[in-house]
Write a protein that holds these residues in place. Structure first.
Motif, PDB file in Angstrom:
ATOM      1  N   GLN A  96      35.823  36.576  24.992  1.00 27.68           N
ATOM      2  CA  GLN A  96      36.489  35.684  25.931  1.00 27.68           C
ATOM      3  C   GLN A  96      37.803  36.300  26.398  1.00 27.68           C
ATOM      4  OE1 GLN A  96      34.931  32.342  26.691  1.00 27.68           O
ATOM      5  NE2 GLN A  96      33.465  33.895  26.050  1.00 27.68           N
ATOM      6  N   ILE A  97      37.964  36.406  27.707  1.00 24.46           N
ATOM      7  CA  ILE A  97      39.180  37.008  28.277  1.00 24.46           C
ATOM      8  C   ILE A  97      39.828  35.988  29.206  1.00 24.46           C
ATOM      9  CG2 ILE A  97      40.110  38.907  29.637  1.00 24.46           C
ATOM     10  CD1 ILE A  97      37.646  40.549  28.766  1.00 24.46           C
ATOM     11  N   PRO A  98      40.907  35.369  28.757  1.00 22.37           N
ATOM     12  CA  PRO A  98      41.526  34.329  29.586  1.00 22.37           C
ATOM     13  C   PRO A  98      42.210  34.908  30.818  1.00 22.37           C
ATOM     14  CG  PRO A  98      42.861  34.748  27.632  1.00 22.37           C
ATOM     15  CD  PRO A  98      41.601  35.558  27.477  1.00 22.37           C
ATOM     16  N   GLY A  99      42.211  34.119  31.870  1.00 25.55           N
ATOM     17  CA  GLY A  99      42.972  34.498  33.070  1.00 25.55           C
ATOM     18  C   GLY A  99      42.209  35.343  34.066  1.00 25.55           C
ATOM     19  N   GLY A 100      41.009  35.762  33.708  1.00 26.99           N
ATOM     20  CA  GLY A 100      40.274  36.666  34.587  1.00 26.99           C
ATOM     21  C   GLY A 100      39.776  36.031  35.864  1.00 26.99           C
ATOM     22  N   LEU A 157      41.756  36.943  39.021  1.00 32.63           N
ATOM     23  CA  LEU A 157      42.146  38.337  39.209  1.00 32.63           C
ATOM     24  C   LEU A 157      42.125  38.746  40.680  1.00 32.63           C
ATOM     25  CD1 LEU A 157      43.027  40.900  37.785  1.00 32.63           C
ATOM     26  CD2 LEU A 157      40.632  41.549  37.559  1.00 32.63           C
ATOM     27  N   VAL A 158      41.050  38.420  41.389  1.00 37.39           N
ATOM     28  CA  VAL A 158      40.960  38.852  42.790  1.00 37.39           C
ATOM     29  C   VAL A 158      42.131  38.293  43.588  1.00 37.39           C
ATOM     30  CG1 VAL A 158      39.591  38.738  44.895  1.00 37.39           C
ATOM     31  CG2 VAL A 158      38.451  39.089  42.700  1.00 37.39           C
ATOM     32  N   ASP A 218      44.986  37.108  42.530  1.00 32.26           N
ATOM     33  CA  ASP A 218      46.278  37.616  42.060  1.00 32.26           C
ATOM     34  C   ASP A 218      46.543  39.022  42.592  1.00 32.26           C
ATOM     35  OD1 ASP A 218      46.787  35.307  40.704  1.00 32.26           O
ATOM     36  OD2 ASP A 218      46.165  36.056  38.749  1.00 32.26           O
ATOM     37  N   VAL A 219      45.508  39.836  42.603  1.00 32.12           N
ATOM     38  CA  VAL A 219      45.683  41.209  43.095  1.00 32.12           C
ATOM     39  C   VAL A 219      45.944  41.201  44.594  1.00 32.12           C
ATOM     40  CG1 VAL A 219      44.502  43.407  43.500  1.00 32.12           C
ATOM     41  CG2 VAL A 219      44.352  42.311  41.264  1.00 32.12           C
ATOM     42  N   GLY A 259      52.719  34.076  30.827  1.00 30.21           N
ATOM     43  CA  GLY A 259      51.429  34.754  30.885  1.00 30.21           C
ATOM     44  C   GLY A 259      50.510  34.333  29.762  1.00 30.21           C
ATOM     45  N   VAL A 266      37.647  44.532  44.175  1.00 28.46           N
ATOM     46  CA  VAL A 266      38.133  43.985  42.902  1.00 28.46           C
ATOM     47  C   VAL A 266      37.113  42.980  42.354  1.00 28.46           C
ATOM     48  CG1 VAL A 266      39.922  42.601  41.796  1.00 28.46           C
ATOM     49  CG2 VAL A 266      40.562  44.357  43.451  1.00 28.46           C
ATOM     50  N   LEU A 312      38.316  43.884  33.365  1.00 31.54           N
ATOM     51  CA  LEU A 312      38.880  43.007  32.326  1.00 31.54           C
ATOM     52  C   LEU A 312      38.403  43.434  30.939  1.00 31.54           C
ATOM     53  CD1 LEU A 312      38.403  39.632  34.220  1.00 31.54           C
ATOM     54  CD2 LEU A 312      40.597  40.576  33.470  1.00 31.54           C
ATOM     55  N   VAL A 372      38.178  36.121  20.516  1.00 38.19           N
ATOM     56  CA  VAL A 372      37.324  34.929  20.510  1.00 38.19           C
ATOM     57  C   VAL A 372      35.998  35.317  21.173  1.00 38.19           C
ATOM     58  CG1 VAL A 372      37.051  32.568  21.346  1.00 38.19           C
ATOM     59  CG2 VAL A 372      39.303  33.399  20.610  1.00 38.19           C
TER      60      VAL A 372
END
Lengths: 275, 184
Positions: free
Chosen positions: A16-20, A23-24, A26-27, A197, B29, B37, B107
């Protein structure tokens, strides 16, 4: 024997990667921004480390200052969902904590056609000139919203913050959380970048955004939350009311805050209209 | 690197992005964000920081588009920038126990159907810890191959080595990972 290659692929799929999700956006939002050198960013972060903000999702824990203290430190910050507090939670008795935090002078410049919901705990309205003089802060009035319904000076911090109250309008509909259309405030502090963040809740999201003319900004959306900040080394609950969608942005030594039940796009337009 | 003929190719998107079309770069992207990621997470060990690392790297990639020599290979090129950003992120604070704390805190979601899974929760945790214990070079080649999903050729491009080197380096990294898994 474990199939390592398949295990690695599966681990990649499941971690699990939070915030992804942002991404588009934000970039792309950052593509036109001027290059910031690492040293410059680090200096901003160090300055910001003096004052940290914490957004907490539906937070209702006993001893909140102790809890906030426990969460300090980049590797230990967690935004934990708690018992849902009622949106009309009793406001702090701000006036009683410091007689100088609010003034009883009549408001001579701000219109007072709509009563400020008492649950906001903002106290009596003052004129903008009085507010600026007392708090030593700039006028935070967004041109897009125009003249506020009322102007208040409250603590914390000790030096005071200016809060503008706006009634509901086409631009800022009535918020069931705050009971008004929008709240705009300004106070002397710095946003700590890394801290926000990390601030991810179950039902609220925190993301960094670019605000025109600002040094940085954050958009908190979703579940009601409360704001805490460091005031002279001690953590203070800014207000006990729960906030609706909130845009925070840093300009110089001041943080501006817009709370309203609006989209990010509208919030950015309003923020850009603050002189 | 597209699979559907109706979508613009990576080369088309690079051309448009170089001409100032930010949406085209956004499309690139979007195409490779999952890989970016995961790569940021596995190289830095921090899933919490992965989005920030990827964002910073991809903004840098946009600024460096003029340096991309083969637009068809934009994927390994972008991911190499992400990997470098993730390594820089660790500068000065990559002691082993810190690494194990980061990887050990991952996680991992449950599989919808456990029968499709080769990893139970304990295995996933041990595998993450094993990744923390192997060397950075081994971790990097595994990151490109299994987390970012690059082919051997693309990984070779990202690492700036020959394709044969990727094959042997991957085999060595897997062997070392297996040793670490066996120590649990």
């Amino acid at each position: 024997m474990i199939d390592l290659e398949r295990s690695l692929t599966e681990l990649a799929d499941r971690v699990q990667i939070p915030g992804g999700d942002w991404l588009v956006g934000d970039v792309v939002r950052r593509l036109g921004e001027p290059v910031k050198h690492r040293r410059q960013r680090r200096a901003i972060a160090l300055a910001g480390a003096l004052v940290a903000f914490l957004a907490i999702v539906t937070f209702a824990l006993p001893g909140p200052r102790h809890a906030v203290a426990r969460w300090l430190g980049f590797d230990s910050v967690r935004i934990e969902p708690g018992v849902t507090a009622p949106p009309t939670a009793a406001p702090p008795t701000i006036a009683s904590t410091s007689p100088t935090s609010q003034t009883t002078l009549p408001d001579t410049s701000a219109t007072t056609t709509t009563a400020v919901p008492p649950a906001l705990g903002l106290g009596p309205s003052v004129s903008m000139a009085e507010a600026m003089s007392r708090a030593g802060l700039p006028d935070p009035t967004p041109a897009l919203l125009g003249r506020p319904e009322s102007v208040h000076v409250v603590q914390p911090p000790d030096s005071g913050q200016i809060i503008l109250v706006y009634g509901p309008s086409d631009l800022v509909p009535l918020s069931s959380v705050t009971g008004v259309g929008a709240l705009v405030s300004v106070f002397p502090a710095h946003i700590e970048e890394g801290f926000f963040g990390k601030a991810l809740g179950n039902d609220a999201t925190v993301r960094s955004v670019d605000v025109a003319g600002a040094d940085g900004g954050y958009w908190i959306e979703g579940a009601p939350h409360q704001l805490f900040f460091d005031s002279g080394g001690k953590f203070e609950i800014d207000t006990l009311r729960l906030a609706t969608n909130t845009l925070l942005w840093q300009r110089g030594d001041h943080i501006y805050r817009l709370e309203a039940d609006i989209s990010l796009e509208t919030a950015l337009r309003i923020a850009a209209s603050v002189p | 690197m597209t699979t559907e003929s109706t979508e613009p190719s990576d080369t088309d998107l690079v051309t448009r992005a170089r001409a100032g079309d930010d949406a085209a770069f956004g499309a690139l992207v979007g195409r490779y964000q999952t890989a970016a990621l995961r790569l940021a997470a596995v190289i830095s060990g921090s899933t919490d920081d992965a989005a920030d690392i990827a964002q910073e790297a991809l903004v840098k990639a946009h600024r460096s588009l003029a340096k991309l020599t083969d637009p068809a290979m934009v994927r390994p090129w972008m991911l190499r920038i992400v990997a470098n950003e993730a390594k820089n992120h660790l500068r000065g604070r990559d002691r082993r126990h810190q690494r194990e704390l980061r990887y050990g805190s991952w996680v991992v979601a449950a599989m919808p159907d456990p029968e499709d899974s080769v990893l139970d929760a304990d295995d996933a945790h041990e595998l993450a810890l094993a990744l923390a214990r192997i060397g950075a070079r081994d971790r990097q080649v595994l990151a490109y191959r299994y987390f970012a999903g690059l082919s051997e050729v693309e990984t070779a491009r990202a690492l700036d080595v020959a394709a044969g080197t990727v094959k042997s380096r991957t085999a060595r990294a897997l062997a070392r990972l297996r040793v670490e898994m066996g120590r649990r």
